[in-house]
Write an enzyme that holds these catalytic residues in place. Structure first.
Site, short mmCIF file in Angstrom:
data_model
loop_
_atom_site.label_atom_id
_atom_site.label_comp_id
_atom_site.label_asym_id
_atom_site.label_seq_id
_atom_site.Cartn_x
_atom_site.Cartn_y
_atom_site.Cartn_z
N HIS A 1 0.84 -1.22 0.00
CA HIS A 1 0.00 0.00 0.00
C HIS A 1 0.86 1.26 0.00
O HIS A 1 0.44 2.30 0.50
CB HIS A 1 -0.94 0.03 1.21
CG HIS A 1 -1.69 -1.24 1.42
ND1 HIS A 1 -2.94 -1.47 0.89
CD2 HIS A 1 -1.35 -2.39 2.09
CE1 HIS A 1 -3.35 -2.69 1.26
NE2 HIS A 1 -2.40 -3.27 1.96
N SER B 1 15.21 20.60 -16.51
CA SER B 1 14.07 21.44 -16.83
C SER B 1 14.57 22.68 -17.56
O SER B 1 15.64 23.20 -17.25
CB SER B 1 13.37 21.85 -15.54
OG SER B 1 12.60 23.02 -15.74
N LYS C 1 16.37 21.03 -11.40
CA LYS C 1 15.66 19.78 -11.66
C LYS C 1 16.52 18.73 -12.36
O LYS C 1 17.31 19.03 -13.24
CB LYS C 1 14.43 20.04 -12.56
CG LYS C 1 13.28 20.74 -11.88
CD LYS C 1 12.62 19.91 -10.79
CE LYS C 1 11.81 18.74 -11.33
NZ LYS C 1 10.66 19.16 -12.10
N GLU D 1 10.17 7.40 -16.79
CA GLU D 1 8.83 7.86 -17.17
C GLU D 1 8.47 7.38 -18.57
O GLU D 1 7.31 7.02 -18.84
CB GLU D 1 8.75 9.38 -17.08
CG GLU D 1 8.84 9.88 -15.65
CD GLU D 1 8.98 11.38 -15.57
OE1 GLU D 1 8.15 12.01 -14.92
OE2 GLU D 1 9.92 11.93 -16.16
#
Ligand code: ARG
Length: 466
Positions: free
Chosen positions: A159, A286, A292, A299
């Site tokens: 979970h 970024s 970043k 992804e």
């Protein structure tokens, strides 16, 4: 407007197809990648025709040489593909006809229906082997990462809540099992591909005295004992697209695995976890925020999984409801298959690269796994070993956890007197269960995350991936 047909089937037509129809119906723009398999299939077919006396040995040799030359031209990028000739089969046959008079006999006892089925079975055997090698590469990177960090402990999650401590290597070996099942599934697909369709003709075989077993042997469609494997029903042979579904399904499940692995990595690389640093070479920055470092390879692995699932869905929808046998709809079966192959292969490589460059933050992992609450189950097991029924032990430990929470102290810092007051099963040594090394060593059964087991599993994978 309509001109005379260039196609091999043009005989019964007074006019060729409209330009629009040619553009609409061509498949050579994507099925040209079947050329090596198409040539291989045609050479074997010609050899069979010569073997049964339907063409002469000279004709066979001329066809063979002509096809080999065309194959070399295609490989060198010097072949001119013509969309007016529809597909890879007719492009190659017409090119051969221009060079070799005997080419006019090549299509004897053959249809594009059994031809394309053969090309695709040869393709599937090749594609499965390539993907299996790609997966092995990712598995080797995984093994390297596990071995380099064999003492690191992290919390395991259910979970997405910290559950129990595991060796980091144990978590990686869970991914290893997933990838190994993908490897196995592709082996199953290749095994199912291993039947020769040639001789099924368009739908009902041929009246000519061909030797299907000869062709099967020539193309390597043989069982473990070298016996030829030919398909058993001509109608099924040209209608069947199960392999396309099996291949795309194996790709889709692989995608699900890639996506779940990627998701773990994305979480671990976040500032909230900080278990790992992803390699710069597989991240991007970024354009606005200078600080970043984004986990783009992960992804994209997660994103490609959607595409792999979509390809399976396309094929399922394409095949459903089609009457037997061949229907032109089936020409649309190739782009999703090729896409699954291309994407799955590059995904395997990217996963390997990302894993190979991964740095584990041992200090952060140690801090995360230090929470004694992760060993609350061990405390219940302690009571069980002292004769307390598990349900009662679970309840008692729950009360101890509540006590610690109320007092605002770590579970192992509660005064012993308070713990003994909760249940008579607790003894003065109750806090010994919080020794993490000891707790891990006790998890020694097969498949468990203790160091002895994990060492055994690592040894297994070292042998397997050699
Ligand atoms: N390009 C076709 C396909 O892939 C080859 C088979 C054509 N057969 C036919 N009956 N038109 O489906």
């Amino acid at each position: 407007m309509a001109k005379p047909s260039h196609a091999t089937w043009g005989g019964r037509f007074s006019a060729g197809p409209a330009e629009l129809m040619l553009r609409f119906s061509e498949s050579v723009s994507f099925d040209r990648r079947l050329a090596p398999f198409d040539i291989q299939g045609s050479q074997a077919h010609a050899a069979m025709l010569a073997h049964v006396g339907l063409i002469t040995e000279r004709e066979r040799a001329a066809i063979h040489r002509g096809l080999a030359a065309i194959g070399r031209e295609i490989a060198a990028g010097q072949f001119t593909w013509d969309t007016r000739l529809e597909d890879v089969h007719m492009n190659i046959e017409q090119a051969l006809t221009k060079r070799v008079p005997a080419a006019a006999k090549l299509h004897t006892a053959r249809s594009r229906n059994d031809q394309v089925a053969t090309d695709m079975r040869l393709f599937f055997k090749y594609a499965c082997a390539e993907l299996q090698a790609g997966i092995r590469g990712a598995q080797r990177a995984l093994l390297g990462l596990a071995e380099a960090n064999r003492d690191v402990l992290i919390p395991g999650y259910t979970h997405l809540q910290r559950a129990q401590p595991v060796l980091f290597a144990h978590h990686l070996l869970a991914w290893m099992e997933m990838l190994d099942r993908d490897h196995g599934r592709l082996g199953d697909v290749a095994e199912r591909a291993n039947w020769c369709p040639l001789g099924a003709g368009a739908i009902a075989g041929t009246t000519l005295p061909i030797d299907r077993e000869f062709t099967a042997r020539a193309l390597g469609f043989v069982d473990a004992k070298g016996r030829p494997r030919v398909t058993r029903n001509s109608m099924d042979t040209v209608a069947d697209r199960d392999l396309f579904l099996d291949f795309a399904a194996a790709g889709a499940v692989f995608g699900v695995h890639l996506s779940r692995i990627a998701e773990d990595l994305i979480l671990w690389a976040s500032a909230e976890f900080r278990f790992v640093d992803l390699p710069d070479a597989f991240c991007t920055g970024s354009s606005l925020m200078p600080q970043k470092k984004n986990p783009d390879s992960c992804e994209l692995l997660r994103g490609k999984a959607a595409r792999l699932q979509g390809n399976l869905q396309t094929l399922l929808t394409l095949a459903k409801g089609l009457p037997l046998t061949y229907n032109r709809d089936l020409q649309e079966d190739k782009p999703p298959v090729f896409d699954t192959f291309d994407q799955a292969l590059v995904c395997a490589e990217v996963l390997a690269g990302t894993l190979a460059g991964l740095r584990v933050r041992a200090d952060q992992c140690a801090a995360a796994v230090a929470d004694p609450a992760l060993l609350a189950t061990d405390l219940a097991d302690y009571l069980v070993e002292r004769g307390v029924p598990f349900r009662e032990a679970h309840h008692a430990v729950g009360a101890v956890v509540r006590l610690a929470e109320k007092a605002g102290v770590a579970l192992d810092r509660l005064p012993t007197a308070d713990v003994l007051a909760v249940h008579p099963g607790f003894g003065a040594d109750w806090a010994t269960v919080f020794d993490l090394r000891r707790a891990m060593a006790k998890r020694r059964g097969t498949g468990m995350p203790g160091p002895a087991q994990v060492a055994r599993q690592l040894a297994h994978w070292r042998r397997e991936l050699r």
